[in-house]
Motif scaffolding. Structure first.
Motif, PDB file in Angstrom:
ATOM      1  N   THR A 157       2.337   4.876  -0.539  1.00 24.82           N
ATOM      2  CA  THR A 157       1.424   5.460   0.433  1.00 24.82           C
ATOM      3  C   THR A 157       0.100   4.710   0.395  1.00 24.82           C
ATOM      4  O   THR A 157      -0.131   3.865  -0.476  1.00 24.82           O
ATOM      5  N   GLU A 185      -2.776   5.897  -0.375  1.00 26.07           N
ATOM      6  CA  GLU A 185      -3.507   6.257  -1.587  1.00 26.07           C
ATOM      7  C   GLU A 185      -2.972   5.486  -2.795  1.00 26.07           C
ATOM      8  O   GLU A 185      -3.742   5.031  -3.638  1.00 26.07           O
ATOM      9  N   GLN A 186      -1.653   5.346  -2.870  1.00 24.38           N
ATOM     10  CA  GLN A 186      -1.057   4.600  -3.968  1.00 24.38           C
ATOM     11  C   GLN A 186      -1.435   3.125  -3.902  1.00 24.38           C
ATOM     12  O   GLN A 186      -1.728   2.506  -4.924  1.00 24.38           O
ATOM     13  N   ALA A 208      -5.043   2.810  -5.015  1.00 21.77           N
ATOM     14  CA  ALA A 208      -5.146   2.951  -6.469  1.00 21.77           C
ATOM     15  C   ALA A 208      -4.639   1.688  -7.166  1.00 21.77           C
ATOM     16  O   ALA A 208      -5.245   1.210  -8.129  1.00 21.77           O
TER      17      ALA A 208
END
Length: 110
Positions: free
Chosen positions: A68, A70-71, A74
């Motif tokens: 995703t 967000e992943q 990160a």
């Protein structure tokens, strides 16, 4: 291929390095030390150190569409942090080597 015999001290140090390095895999540590993964794994098992199993970075990169936003963010932030740490370490090593070269060359005008 000739079988290599490693000193016990080297084996203990290799196992200690693996045990004390957070997030490092057998593959990474073995490559840094110049031994095979199976050899380092056997040393760790003999010393009673559990082998960490985690998904490799190459496996994660092989399927980039499954993460995703967000992943990905990160992952990129962690990679950026690691690259900055590496840059700082290399900069320090360069400065040390430059100072040593000055000292051994006997020149003071660098």
């Amino acid at each position: 291929m000739a079988r290599k015999n490693y000193p016990d001290e080297f084996k203990r140090d290799a196992v200690a390095l693996y045990r004390d390095t957070e997030g490092a895999t057998i593959t990474v540590i073995a490559a840094e030390l110049g031994v095979s993964e199976a050899t380092l794994s056997a040393w760790c098992k003999a010393a009673g150190v559990s082998i960490r199993r985690c998904r490799s970075a190459s496996a994660a990169a092989a399927s980039p569409g499954c993460e995703t936003a967000e992943q990905e963010l990160a992952r990129l932030r962690a990679e950026n942090k690691a690259l900055r740490a590496t840059q700082a370490r290399l900069s320090t090593e360069r400065d040390i080597l430059r100072s040593a070269a000055k000292y051994f060359a006997g020149e003071r005008n660098w």
